[in-house]
Scaffold this motif. Structure first.
Motif, mmCIF file in Angstrom:
data_model
loop_
_atom_site.group_PDB
_atom_site.id
_atom_site.type_symbol
_atom_site.label_atom_id
_atom_site.label_comp_id
_atom_site.label_asym_id
_atom_site.label_seq_id
_atom_site.Cartn_x
_atom_site.Cartn_y
_atom_site.Cartn_z
ATOM 1 N N GLU A 165 1.064 -1.073 -0.312
ATOM 2 C CA GLU A 165 0.126 -0.048 -0.113
ATOM 3 C C GLU A 165 0.563 1.467 -0.014
ATOM 4 O OE1 GLU A 165 -3.433 2.342 2.909
ATOM 5 O OE2 GLU A 165 -2.914 0.584 3.476
ATOM 6 N N MET A 166 1.995 1.612 1.101
ATOM 7 C CA MET A 166 2.624 2.500 0.445
ATOM 8 C C MET A 166 3.480 3.166 -0.540
ATOM 9 S SD MET A 166 4.296 1.661 4.288
ATOM 10 C CE MET A 166 5.854 3.001 4.991
ATOM 11 N N LEU A 171 3.830 5.845 -5.658
ATOM 12 C CA LEU A 171 3.699 5.897 -6.721
ATOM 13 C C LEU A 171 2.810 6.545 -7.641
ATOM 14 C CD1 LEU A 171 4.213 1.880 -8.233
ATOM 15 C CD2 LEU A 171 5.101 3.453 -8.529
ATOM 16 N N GLY A 172 1.591 7.431 -6.801
ATOM 17 C CA GLY A 172 0.258 7.528 -7.654
ATOM 18 C C GLY A 172 1.296 9.483 -6.446
ATOM 19 N N GLU A 177 12.052 8.897 -10.975
ATOM 20 C CA GLU A 177 12.340 7.699 -11.505
ATOM 21 C C GLU A 177 13.178 6.421 -10.665
ATOM 22 O OE1 GLU A 177 11.626 4.720 -13.499
ATOM 23 O OE2 GLU A 177 10.922 6.749 -14.132
ATOM 24 N N ARG A 178 14.190 6.769 -10.032
ATOM 25 C CA ARG A 178 14.523 5.709 -8.684
ATOM 26 C C ARG A 178 13.964 5.653 -7.745
ATOM 27 N NH1 ARG A 178 19.868 8.529 -6.959
ATOM 28 N NH2 ARG A 178 18.912 10.132 -7.244
ATOM 29 N N VAL A 179 13.064 6.599 -7.257
ATOM 30 C CA VAL A 179 11.250 6.007 -6.529
ATOM 31 C C VAL A 179 10.275 5.241 -6.497
ATOM 32 C CG1 VAL A 179 10.133 6.927 -4.652
ATOM 33 C CG2 VAL A 179 12.261 8.259 -4.957
ATOM 34 N N ARG A 180 10.186 5.724 -7.870
ATOM 35 C CA ARG A 180 9.825 4.819 -8.749
ATOM 36 C C ARG A 180 9.616 3.237 -8.738
ATOM 37 N NH1 ARG A 180 4.626 7.004 -10.642
ATOM 38 N NH2 ARG A 180 4.701 5.745 -12.530
ATOM 39 N N ARG A 181 11.196 3.419 -9.334
ATOM 40 C CA ARG A 181 11.806 2.240 -9.739
ATOM 41 C C ARG A 181 12.042 0.672 -8.339
ATOM 42 N NH1 ARG A 181 15.540 3.540 -12.856
ATOM 43 N NH2 ARG A 181 16.919 3.921 -11.262
ATOM 44 N N LEU A 182 12.327 1.567 -7.060
ATOM 45 C CA LEU A 182 11.889 0.922 -6.076
ATOM 46 C C LEU A 182 10.679 0.213 -5.591
ATOM 47 C CD1 LEU A 182 14.062 -0.355 -3.930
ATOM 48 C CD2 LEU A 182 13.795 1.839 -2.625
#
Length: 215
Positions: A165-166, A171-172, A177-182
């Motif tokens: 959930e976190m 993602l929203g 990009e690095r945060v989204r990828r992880l």
């Protein structure tokens, strides 16, 4: 005299251009710094709170490795501890790179406000979603064999669901990009482990339980 005036004007123009170029070069680091996540942003909040969340998963995994001889449970616990320790290191490195504190002075889970009702600067700190209570951790430390396995699996399923959930929430909230990828890696990995753990509970004649109660 006219020639000297022309040279003087050209020199002035060249000097002006050089000053502008120098100013632009000096401005680049400032622009890059201004693009870094802020201390109250979702990227920093996610890195801090997910690191805390992961740390408990690592703690529970080490506990159960000492409380059971089951090879599959021990392997799962090792994989969770290893993966989430590495991810903690990655997120800690981000905070160092961004020159941000490891703890949010405004309180945990603020970045996730509006997602499932977590956080909020005006609210009193609430338990982080999915975290085992001190009582549940104490029970895990006292348990052994099948009882320890069932309790660990139940607690970890609850823990992983909150972690998913976190990760989905950030993602929203970010385009980093690095945060989204992880975060995508966490969603995929933890959802897969939830399915695995639910199967392991069925093998033990136990159903998933949000309370982590006895089987």
């Amino acid at each position: 005299m006219p020639a000297r005036g022309g040279r003087g004007r050209r020199a002035t123009v060249v000097l002006a251009v050089a000053v502008l170029v120098g100013a632009a070069v000096l401005a680049v680091p400032a622009v890059l710094r201004s693009g870094r996540p802020g201390t109250g942003g979702p990227e920093a909040g996610f890195a801090r709170d997910m690191s805390t969340h992961h740390a408990q998963a690592v703690q529970m995994s080490f506990i159960v490795r000492d409380r059971t001889d089951d090879a599959r449970v021990r392997l799962l616990a090792y994989d969770i501890a290893n993966t989430q320790s590495q991810q903690i290191g990655m997120m800690t490195a981000w905070l160092d790179e961004w020159e941000l504190p490891k703890a949010d002075p405004g309180g945990r889970m603020r970045w996730m406000s509006g997602h499932g009702g977590h956080g909020g600067a005006s609210a009193a700190p609430a338990p982080m979603p999915g975290m085992a209570t001190p009582e549940q951790l104490a029970r895990l430390e006292r348990a052994s064999g099948r009882d320890a396995e069932v309790l660990y699996l139940r607690l970890m399923i609850t823990h992983h669901r909150a972690g998913v959930e976190m990760a989905e929430a950030v993602l929203g909230l970010t385009g980093h990009e690095r945060v989204r990828r992880l975060a995508r890696t966490m969603v995929q990995g933890q959802q897969s482990e939830i399915g695995l753990m639910e199967g392991m509970l069925r093998e033990r004649g136990a159903a998933p339980s949000a309370s982590g109660g006895p089987g």
